[in-house]
Design an enzyme around this catalytic site. Structure first.
Site, short mmCIF file in Angstrom:
data_model
loop_
_atom_site.label_atom_id
_atom_site.label_comp_id
_atom_site.label_asym_id
_atom_site.label_seq_id
_atom_site.Cartn_x
_atom_site.Cartn_y
_atom_site.Cartn_z
N CYS A 2 0.85 -1.19 0.00
CA CYS A 2 0.00 0.00 0.00
C CYS A 2 0.88 1.24 0.00
O CYS A 2 2.04 1.21 0.39
CB CYS A 2 -0.95 0.06 1.20
SG CYS A 2 -2.05 -1.35 1.36
N ARG A 27 5.42 -0.81 -4.33
CA ARG A 27 5.01 -1.43 -3.07
C ARG A 27 3.91 -2.47 -3.29
O ARG A 27 3.61 -3.26 -2.39
CB ARG A 27 4.50 -0.35 -2.10
CG ARG A 27 5.58 0.63 -1.68
CD ARG A 27 5.01 1.78 -0.89
NE ARG A 27 4.57 1.36 0.44
CZ ARG A 27 5.34 1.31 1.50
NH1 ARG A 27 6.62 1.64 1.40
NH2 ARG A 27 4.87 0.96 2.67
N TRP A 74 -3.42 -2.43 -1.31
CA TRP A 74 -3.19 -3.86 -1.50
C TRP A 74 -4.16 -4.58 -0.58
O TRP A 74 -4.10 -4.45 0.63
CB TRP A 74 -1.75 -4.21 -1.16
CG TRP A 74 -1.32 -5.61 -1.51
CD1 TRP A 74 -0.88 -6.06 -2.72
CD2 TRP A 74 -1.27 -6.74 -0.63
NE1 TRP A 74 -0.55 -7.40 -2.65
CE2 TRP A 74 -0.79 -7.85 -1.38
CE3 TRP A 74 -1.58 -6.94 0.72
CZ2 TRP A 74 -0.61 -9.11 -0.83
CZ3 TRP A 74 -1.41 -8.20 1.26
CH2 TRP A 74 -0.93 -9.27 0.49
N ASN A 100 -2.64 2.59 5.86
CA ASN A 100 -1.86 1.37 5.64
C ASN A 100 -1.84 0.59 6.94
O ASN A 100 -1.75 1.17 8.02
CB ASN A 100 -0.41 1.69 5.26
CG ASN A 100 -0.28 2.23 3.86
OD1 ASN A 100 -1.25 2.27 3.11
ND2 ASN A 100 0.91 2.68 3.50
N GLY A 101 -1.88 -0.74 6.84
CA GLY A 101 -1.83 -1.57 8.03
C GLY A 101 -3.12 -2.35 8.22
O GLY A 101 -3.93 -2.49 7.29
N GLU A 481 16.26 -19.46 -3.41
CA GLU A 481 16.02 -18.11 -3.89
C GLU A 481 15.63 -18.11 -5.36
O GLU A 481 14.75 -17.35 -5.78
CB GLU A 481 17.27 -17.25 -3.66
CG GLU A 481 17.22 -15.87 -4.31
CD GLU A 481 16.07 -14.99 -3.84
OE1 GLU A 481 15.80 -13.97 -4.50
OE2 GLU A 481 15.41 -15.32 -2.82
N LYS A 485 12.20 -16.62 -7.02
CA LYS A 485 12.22 -15.60 -8.06
C LYS A 485 11.36 -16.03 -9.25
O LYS A 485 10.64 -15.22 -9.84
CB LYS A 485 13.66 -15.35 -8.50
CG LYS A 485 14.00 -13.95 -8.91
CD LYS A 485 13.63 -12.90 -7.86
CE LYS A 485 14.17 -13.19 -6.49
NZ LYS A 485 13.59 -12.34 -5.44
N GLU A 488 7.68 -15.65 -8.28
CA GLU A 488 7.27 -14.25 -8.20
C GLU A 488 7.05 -13.64 -9.58
O GLU A 488 6.05 -12.95 -9.81
CB GLU A 488 8.35 -13.45 -7.46
CG GLU A 488 8.42 -13.72 -5.98
CD GLU A 488 9.55 -12.94 -5.32
OE1 GLU A 488 9.34 -12.44 -4.20
OE2 GLU A 488 10.65 -12.83 -5.91
N HIS A 504 14.20 -39.38 -1.82
CA HIS A 504 13.28 -39.43 -0.70
C HIS A 504 11.91 -38.86 -1.05
O HIS A 504 11.17 -38.42 -0.16
CB HIS A 504 13.88 -38.70 0.50
CG HIS A 504 15.13 -39.32 1.02
ND1 HIS A 504 15.15 -40.40 1.87
CD2 HIS A 504 16.43 -39.03 0.74
CE1 HIS A 504 16.39 -40.73 2.13
NE2 HIS A 504 17.21 -39.92 1.45
N LYS A 603 6.13 -4.83 -2.28
CA LYS A 603 7.55 -4.67 -2.02
C LYS A 603 7.86 -4.71 -0.54
O LYS A 603 8.77 -5.36 -0.09
CB LYS A 603 8.04 -3.34 -2.62
CG LYS A 603 9.54 -3.12 -2.47
CD LYS A 603 10.31 -4.12 -3.30
CE LYS A 603 11.79 -3.89 -3.24
NZ LYS A 603 12.51 -4.98 -3.92
#
Length: 608
Positions: A2, A27, A74, A100-101, A481, A485, A488, A504, A603
């Site tokens: 947000c 963001r 968001w 925001n929050g 990582e 990526k 995302e 396994h 973000k």
């Protein structure tokens, strides 16, 4: 996540707000809106979707006025929609709020306000705020906002305007970032500095429960008791140009290309041949270490993966046992922390909610807290005992690239410092590692230059539904990582597995045509990893390998090999991740996706 922008000045507020919101698109958001106060009336325009939708709306129906608040949302409570978008107003639209929050007790507040005759239009938690402010308003907006915040539980950064006080903006933060910009006869609030950089470099960095009263006469900062707070202005030294694309197609590829400079900047003055490691103002001494029984590295997402590498290198170089954990789990499992614990928290933004909560809990229990972050003045940097900054510069794309490699550099630097304090390495050993670290920027450049093979592989496989990443040792840390990526940027399902775990269970997923990506940078484990590659290749997998230059033998078992310059195995993650980033990027480009703003992502994750 947000974005908030507020403006009070002499210019057209809607233009300033939209421009500021555009600087906060990184963001993550799913809707946008503004509220402009003009001639005593609040006018709101908001809509679902990208900021350009709001701009088109404002082009058709312009809003006049030189005071207002804006928001990119968001979704947390209520689906993305026009009605759930911010700003939100009370029933008679005399108060407007951006937030925001998360207001954790909003349901009980909503029930209480409903019993008082208030009605609600949206599914959001935010809508209780303007109604609370209206309920408590008795002639002074700051009093009403203070009383409203006392009723609320959770995290928030809030901007409030009211028709009853048409030349005023009131704002407050708690556990969610908010800054105040001071220009020439104009003032701003924002979630992050880039939103105001085109107008001012002078900002106040707010702490929790600090309130802002913004009028045409200036800015006043007060606490809950309305006592004035004296605070120094923070002068921003980095350029607004750093947040622009600079000729690249998008921020993601720009920031991938900026990694050599980011790595060099993060090492500058800290890693110097023939000199001791310098860690800014970090005052960690041998005596401190001798009193430490346990070390935790705690982070989220990409920063967590940097922490995995950190655990490995600190244990290997300094001989100190380290536990690595995900902040969102760690904070709720009653970890054993006390005054003999070193807590290392890693956060690109310095505002990650779960990581910040771990930091605060650790301090309450007596831990020494060392933060690794990219943002000067962030909550994490202000609240930790020691801070190691990653000088990556502004990272705009949602999926982290240059912030990640600088976090790796921070981990190596910290590990060398600890090893030196503990006298676990000889001076010669430390100098050898430092020398190789200083070569990394040039070697990263070389990896980026040789990107054609990665583009070819991406063009062949961009329509895959699944991909798998394999690795052993530090190569497994990189696999995690790399898998994140790819998820995302491309929305392709991917998983990372240690090579030794294939038998396994995961090998059951391998069939003809399955794409597998594997790196082979850990010399002691290289032959075992080649065996794992052969295991999947014989079952029909199409493999891309990351290998050191000269290791041509691996070509016999794979479809493609991406070669990276040789370095110490310990440092290989810095080079091996670059092809993985480029693979995710070019795959997303082939699919026609928005690489800078992947769906559903933000973000800076400032809520749980």
């Amino acid at each position: 996540m947000c974005g908030i922008v507020g403006f009070l000045g002499k210019r057209n507020a809607s233009e300033v707000l939209v421009e500021g919101l555009s600087k906060l698109e990184y963001r993550g958001y799913d809707s946008a809106g503004v509220a402009i106060l003009n001639h005593g009336d609040i006018n709101v325009k908001k809509c679902k979707g990208r900021l350009r939708n709001l701009e088109e709306k404002l082009n058709v129906e312009p809003l006049e006025g030189n005071l207002g608040i804006g928001h990119t949302r968001w979704a947390t409570h209520g689906e993305p929609s026009d009605v759930n978008s911010h700003p939100h107003c009370n029933g008679n639209e005399t108060v407007s709020v951006v937030h925001n929050g998360i207001i954790e007790n909003y349901l009980s507040i909503k029930e209480w306000l409903t019993s008082k005759g208030y009605e609600f239009l949206s599914d959001t938690d935010t809508e209780v705020i303007p109604n609370l402010v209206d309920y408590y308003y008795e002639g002074d907006l700051i009093d009403a906002v203070i009383k409203a915040t006392r009723k609320m539980e959770g995290s928030y950064a809030i901007g409030v305007i009211s028709e009853k006080e048409p030349d005023k903006i009131v704002a407050v933060r708690k556990d969610s970032p908010l800054i105040v910009g001071v220009g020439e006869d104009e003032y701003f609030i924002a979630s992050d500095i880039p939103a105001v950089l085109n107008h001012t470099r002078n900002v106040y960095l707010l702490e929790d429960k600090e309130f802002v009263i913004m009028t045409r006469q200036g800015i006043k900062l007060v606490n809950e008791e309305k006592e004035e707070i004296k605070k120094e202005i923070y002068k921003v030294t980095w350029n607004a140009d750093a947040a622009e694309k600079g000729g690249f197609e998008d921020f993601t590829i720009k920031e991938i290309h900026e990694q050599p400079k980011a790595v060099k900047d993060t090492m500058t003055s800290r890693i110097v041949e023939g000199e001791k490691i310098k860690l800014d103002k970090i005052s960690l001494t041998k005596e401190h270490l001798d009193n430490i029984d346990k070390v935790y590295i705690v982070a989220c997402g990409t920063a967590y993966h940097a922490g995995v590498v950190g655990k490995y290198v600190i244990e290997k170089l300094a001989g100190i046992p380290v536990e690595i954990d995900v902040a969102s789990e760690f904070r709720y499992r009653e970890p054993l922390m006390n005054d003999r614990t070193l807590l290392i928290v890693v956060s690109q933004s310095g505002e990650t909610a779960d990581t910040l909560a771990v930091l605060r809990d650790g301090k309450k229990k007596g831990c020494r807290v060392l933060a690794v972050t990219n943002v000067v003045g962030s909550s994490v940097s202000r609240e930790a005992h020691d801070v190691l900054y990653t000088w990556a510069g502004p990272e705009i794309a949602v999926a982290s690239t240059k912030a990640y490699v600088t976090q790796l550099i921070a981990m190596y630097t910290l590990a060398l410092h600890l090893a030196s304090l503990k006298e676990k390495l000889t001076v010669e050993d430390i100098e050898e590692i430092k020398k190789e670290m200083l070569e990394l920027p040039k070697k990263i450049e070389k990896v980026i230059e040789n990107k054609e093979e990665i583009q070819k592989f991406a063009s062949k496989h961009y329509m895959e539904r699944d991909m798998f990443f394999l690795g052993r040792g530090l190569d497994y840390a990189i696999a995690m990582e790399a898998s994140l990526k790819l998820k995302e940027l491309t929305y392709i399902h991917s998983e990372a597995y240690p090579g030794g775990e294939l038998k396994h269970g995961p090998i059951a997923l391998i069939e003809k045509g399955t794409v597998v990506i594997s790196s082979l940078t850990q010399t002691a484990l290289r032959d075992k990893m080649v065996s794992n590659i052969q295991e999947v290749a014989t079952r029909g997998a199409r493999v891309m390998a990351i290998a050191y230059e000269g290791d041509t033998e691996v070509e016999k078992s794979v479809e493609a090999v991406i070669y990276i310059p040789r370095t110490l195995d310990l440092l290989a993650p810095v080079l091996a991740i670059i092809p993985m980033q480029l693979l995710a990027y070019y795959t997303a480009v082939q699919k026609g996706l928005d690489v800078d703003k992947p769906r559903n992502l933000a973000k800076s994750v400032t809520v749980e």
